[in-house]
Write a protein that holds these residues in place. Structure first.
Motif, PDB file in Angstrom:
ATOM      1  N   LEU A 101       0.792  -1.222   0.000  1.00 31.02           N
ATOM      2  CA  LEU A 101       0.000   0.000   0.000  1.00 31.02           C
ATOM      3  C   LEU A 101       0.831   1.281   0.000  1.00 31.02           C
ATOM      4  CD1 LEU A 101      -2.653  -1.087   2.661  1.00 31.02           C
ATOM      5  CD2 LEU A 101      -2.929  -1.039   0.180  1.00 31.02           C
ATOM      6  N   VAL A 102       2.094   1.193   0.416  1.00 32.56           N
ATOM      7  CA  VAL A 102       2.885   2.396   0.658  1.00 32.56           C
ATOM      8  C   VAL A 102       4.226   2.331  -0.059  1.00 32.56           C
ATOM      9  CG1 VAL A 102       4.016   3.751   2.474  1.00 32.56           C
ATOM     10  CG2 VAL A 102       1.799   2.736   2.904  1.00 32.56           C
ATOM     11  N   ASP A 103       4.620   3.466  -0.622  1.00 32.99           N
ATOM     12  CA  ASP A 103       5.957   3.613  -1.173  1.00 32.99           C
ATOM     13  C   ASP A 103       6.824   4.114  -0.021  1.00 32.99           C
ATOM     14  OD1 ASP A 103       8.338   4.565  -2.302  1.00 32.99           O
ATOM     15  OD2 ASP A 103       7.333   5.195  -4.155  1.00 32.99           O
ATOM     16  N   ARG A 107       7.586   7.773   1.191  1.00 37.89           N
ATOM     17  CA  ARG A 107       6.793   7.971   2.400  1.00 37.89           C
ATOM     18  C   ARG A 107       5.398   8.491   2.089  1.00 37.89           C
ATOM     19  NH1 ARG A 107      10.014  10.337   7.268  1.00 37.89           N
ATOM     20  NH2 ARG A 107       8.286   9.279   8.226  1.00 37.89           N
ATOM     21  N   ARG A 108       4.747   7.817   1.113  1.00 36.30           N
ATOM     22  CA  ARG A 108       3.381   8.188   0.769  1.00 36.30           C
ATOM     23  C   ARG A 108       2.658   6.968   0.207  1.00 36.30           C
ATOM     24  NH1 ARG A 108       5.140  12.229  -4.057  1.00 36.30           N
ATOM     25  NH2 ARG A 108       6.145  13.220  -2.328  1.00 36.30           N
ATOM     26  N   PRO A 109       1.335   7.006   0.172  1.00 35.11           N
ATOM     27  CA  PRO A 109       0.578   5.865  -0.358  1.00 35.11           C
ATOM     28  C   PRO A 109       0.846   5.651  -1.847  1.00 35.11           C
ATOM     29  CG  PRO A 109      -0.869   7.427   0.769  1.00 35.11           C
ATOM     30  CD  PRO A 109       0.474   8.062   0.682  1.00 35.11           C
ATOM     31  N   ASN A 110       0.757   4.405  -2.281  1.00 36.00           N
ATOM     32  CA  ASN A 110       0.878   4.110  -3.712  1.00 36.00           C
ATOM     33  C   ASN A 110      -0.328   4.642  -4.470  1.00 36.00           C
ATOM     34  OD1 ASN A 110       3.393   2.815  -3.670  1.00 36.00           O
ATOM     35  ND2 ASN A 110       2.449   0.900  -3.026  1.00 36.00           N
ATOM     36  N   ASP A 111      -1.506   4.546  -3.866  1.00 36.18           N
ATOM     37  CA  ASP A 111      -2.736   5.018  -4.501  1.00 36.18           C
ATOM     38  C   ASP A 111      -3.043   6.420  -3.980  1.00 36.18           C
ATOM     39  OD1 ASP A 111      -5.139   5.276  -5.852  1.00 36.18           O
ATOM     40  OD2 ASP A 111      -6.269   4.161  -4.336  1.00 36.18           O
ATOM     41  N   GLN A 112      -2.753   7.422  -4.782  1.00 40.38           N
ATOM     42  CA  GLN A 112      -3.010   8.803  -4.394  1.00 40.38           C
ATOM     43  C   GLN A 112      -4.147   9.340  -5.260  1.00 40.38           C
ATOM     44  OE1 GLN A 112       0.708  11.089  -3.656  1.00 40.38           O
ATOM     45  NE2 GLN A 112       1.686   9.174  -4.261  1.00 40.38           N
ATOM     46  N   TRP A 113      -5.324   9.430  -4.685  1.00 39.27           N
ATOM     47  CA  TRP A 113      -6.548   9.767  -5.415  1.00 39.27           C
ATOM     48  C   TRP A 113      -6.425  11.075  -6.188  1.00 39.27           C
ATOM     49  CZ3 TRP A 113      -8.807  14.374  -4.351  1.00 39.27           C
ATOM     50  CH2 TRP A 113      -8.473  14.977  -3.139  1.00 39.27           C
ATOM     51  N   TRP A 114      -5.691  12.007  -5.671  1.00 41.10           N
ATOM     52  CA  TRP A 114      -5.628  13.342  -6.268  1.00 41.10           C
ATOM     53  C   TRP A 114      -4.781  13.389  -7.537  1.00 41.10           C
ATOM     54  CZ3 TRP A 114      -0.672  15.036  -6.514  1.00 41.10           C
ATOM     55  CH2 TRP A 114       0.229  14.451  -5.629  1.00 41.10           C
ATOM     56  N   LEU A 115      -3.978  12.347  -7.818  1.00 38.82           N
ATOM     57  CA  LEU A 115      -3.161  12.365  -9.031  1.00 38.82           C
ATOM     58  C   LEU A 115      -4.009  12.420 -10.298  1.00 38.82           C
ATOM     59  CD1 LEU A 115      -0.217   9.946  -8.196  1.00 38.82           C
ATOM     60  CD2 LEU A 115      -0.153  12.434  -8.442  1.00 38.82           C
ATOM     61  N   LYS A 116      -5.264  11.943 -10.223  1.00 38.97           N
ATOM     62  CA  LYS A 116      -6.168  12.013 -11.377  1.00 38.97           C
ATOM     63  C   LYS A 116      -6.468  13.467 -11.752  1.00 38.97           C
ATOM     64  CE  LYS A 116      -9.002   9.374  -9.154  1.00 38.97           C
ATOM     65  NZ  LYS A 116     -10.088   8.579  -8.645  1.00 38.97           N
TER      66      LYS A 116
END
Length: 144
Positions: A101-103, A107-116
């Motif tokens: 789940l995390v990179d 130091r952040r989630p792999n799935d970052q909703w805002w990247l869209k």
């Protein structure tokens, strides 16, 4: 048990080190005492009211899980869990899933909703005369 101390609680008298030493002494070897300093000061900046609200909600979820495990007579094979926010709600996740789940390097989630929303952000960050209504329409349709 878990002890949570606000950075301003206790002033200069009950510092984190004083509390750790006090609990270690009082435990008389019956339990280990460790300290962990959490917070945004290590990440750069003071916590906002929303940060504090999220911390409160995640702490409540963690304490409720501990109480549930205690009431259920949880065995030693129970999963180790962490609490985080998914869709704005506190969610407990088995730590065996953490690396997926995390990179850890970033130091952040792999799935970052805002990247869209990144292409939209880049478009609206430009001066108005540098993009056309066609571009606005295209970015709007990309997000749907």
């Amino acid at each position: 048990g878990i002890v949570i101390k606000n950075e301003r609680a206790g002033g200069n008298v009950f510092t984190l080190d004083v509390l750790v030493n006090l609990f270690a002494s009082e435990s008389r070897g019956l339990f280990d005492v460790r300290k962990s300093v959490l917070g945004h000061l290590q990440q750069g900046g003071l916590p906002t009211p929303i940060d504090r609200l999220h911390a409160l909600r995640m702490s409540l979820a963690a304490v409720q899980r501990v109480m549930q495990a205690r009431n259920d007579d949880c065995d030693e094979d129970a999963p180790i869990e962490c609490v985080g926010l998914i869709g704005g709600e506190p969610v407990l996740t088995d730590m065996s899933q953490f690396q997926m789940l995390v990179d850890e390097k970033k130091r952040r989630p792999n799935d970052q909703w805002w990247l869209k929303l990144l292409s939209t952000h880049k478009t609206i960050a430009q001066p108005f005369d540098q993009f056309s209504l066609d571009e606005i329409s295209r970015h709007t349709h990309e997000q749907q």
